[in-house]
Structure formats: C-alpha cells, structure tokens
Design a protein around this motif. Structure first.
Motif, PDB file in Angstrom:
ATOM      1  N   ARG A 191     -40.737 -46.430  28.494  1.00 58.81           N
ATOM      2  CA  ARG A 191     -39.905 -45.322  28.040  1.00 58.81           C
ATOM      3  C   ARG A 191     -40.577 -43.987  28.355  1.00 58.81           C
ATOM      4  NH1 ARG A 191     -42.400 -42.845  23.910  1.00 58.81           N
ATOM      5  NH2 ARG A 191     -43.682 -44.074  22.473  1.00 58.81           N
ATOM      6  N   PRO A 192     -39.780 -42.931  28.438  1.00 58.42           N
ATOM      7  CA  PRO A 192     -40.390 -41.611  28.609  1.00 58.42           C
ATOM      8  C   PRO A 192     -41.278 -41.292  27.404  1.00 58.42           C
ATOM      9  CG  PRO A 192     -38.030 -41.521  29.052  1.00 58.42           C
ATOM     10  CD  PRO A 192     -38.316 -42.873  28.447  1.00 58.42           C
ATOM     11  N   TRP A 198     -45.177 -41.572  30.490  1.00 57.88           N
ATOM     12  CA  TRP A 198     -44.416 -42.798  30.261  1.00 57.88           C
ATOM     13  C   TRP A 198     -45.246 -43.694  29.339  1.00 57.88           C
ATOM     14  CZ3 TRP A 198     -39.549 -43.141  32.155  1.00 57.88           C
ATOM     15  CH2 TRP A 198     -39.190 -42.238  33.163  1.00 57.88           C
ATOM     16  N   GLU A 206     -40.518 -44.617  40.533  1.00 62.51           N
ATOM     17  CA  GLU A 206     -40.264 -43.180  40.379  1.00 62.51           C
ATOM     18  C   GLU A 206     -40.459 -42.463  41.705  1.00 62.51           C
ATOM     19  OE1 GLU A 206     -39.163 -41.111  37.751  1.00 62.51           O
ATOM     20  OE2 GLU A 206     -38.516 -43.106  37.133  1.00 62.51           O
ATOM     21  N   GLU A 210     -45.413 -35.694  33.408  1.00 57.94           N
ATOM     22  CA  GLU A 210     -44.370 -36.687  33.133  1.00 57.94           C
ATOM     23  C   GLU A 210     -44.987 -37.958  32.546  1.00 57.94           C
ATOM     24  OE1 GLU A 210     -41.162 -39.322  35.635  1.00 57.94           O
ATOM     25  OE2 GLU A 210     -41.911 -37.479  36.540  1.00 57.94           O
ATOM     26  N   GLY A 261     -44.103 -38.219  25.583  1.00 53.66           N
ATOM     27  CA  GLY A 261     -44.144 -36.784  25.336  1.00 53.66           C
ATOM     28  C   GLY A 261     -45.239 -36.437  24.348  1.00 53.66           C
TER      29      GLY A 261
END
Length: 167
Positions: free
Chosen positions: A4-5, A59, A116, A57, A7
């Motif tokens: 999943r992303p 993950w 990606e 970015e 952050g």
C-alpha cells in the motif's frame, strides 16, 4: 502480501523496522552498515526518514494487515550518488521487519518498484547499498536482477550502486 502507499504516518513503523535491522546487524557483528545506535535515537536519522516519507514515494508491505517492510522510491538518487542521463526511479530505502526474514518481503517490494518503473514508461531502476560485509547486500540485489555499476565512498563507508533495466 499487500503493498500500500505509505506516508508520514508510517514514521514510527519504518523507524521500528530500521531499529530492528540495526539490532540484528549488531547481534551478527555487522556494525559497518548502520552502526550500533538505533535510528529512532538519532534525531538526524529520524528527520531523514521523515523527509523521505514526506517528500518521496513510500510504500509499505503488509501481511495480514501487519506492516512487514517498507520501500521509498524517488526520481533521483540521494546526495553523493551521480545522476544518470535518462529518467530513472531510485530506491532510496528498502527495509524489512527481521521477524519476517525469508518471507520474500524485500523481493516483493522490489518487484513492486519494477512495476512502478514500467507504469511510468521508464526503463531504469537503481539502488545503492552498503558494499561491506563480504558484499552480502550487493549479492542480494544481484539475485533480484540488479547489476553493480559504480562504487562510492562516504568517509569510511563503502557503497555500491546497482541498476536494473525493467523495460
């Protein structure tokens, strides 16, 4: 495994993985890669990870809802690594929870990175790693389809840049 992303909210999770990796490395006498102090106890290291999770970015890999690994991608390498003359995706961080060693977490995250790269119509995926400890980490990335390119040194820390064509 679900990827999943990530952050900034994943900061404590990623720091926990890095701390457990340092503990494991130290227990095996391998202090050259990340030293002996936990990442979470070093303010500059915490700020570095927080910046990666915010500006790049990230993950996160999960097994049954539990985070087991993290990957951070960027469009360029970090300081000290020469850029290339073409678009690239750069692995800025890859760490797995040591409790899940041998479960293919790192390989799954690197496969995700390759996807990606393809999704962006880019052909080059690069990473750098610690070149000491008999080249164990370099050998790991080689098994994942990367080819060693140039070496570099920061102080007494020896590194290796590796590249993988994914197109």
């Amino acid at each position: 495994m679900k990827i999943r992303p990530g952050g900034p909210d994943d900061l404590s999770t990623v720091l926990g993985m890095l701390d457990s990796a340092v503990e494991w490395l130290v227990s095996h006498g391998r202090t050259g890669q990340w030293g002996t102090e936990s990442w979470s106890s070093r303010p500059k290291a915490v700020a570095r990870v927080e910046k990666l999770l915010t500006d790049s970015e990230p993950w996160v890999a999960e097994l049954d809802g539990e985070p087991v690994g993290a990957l951070v991608l960027d469009t360029a390498p970090g300081p000290g690594i020469p850029p290339v003359d073409e678009p690239e995706v750069y692995v800025r961080l890859l760490v797995t929870d040591r409790r899940f060693a041998g479960h293919g977490v790192g390989a799954a995250l690197l496969a995700h990175a390759a996807e990606e790269v393809r999704r962006r119509n880019v052909d080059l995926l690069r990473v750098d790693c610690f070149a000491g400890n008999e080249g164990r980490l370099v050998a790991y990335y080689t098994r994942q389809g990367f080819t060693p390119t140039e070496t570099f040194t920061v102080g007494d820390w020896h590194g290796q840049v590796l590249a993988r064509r994914v197109g």
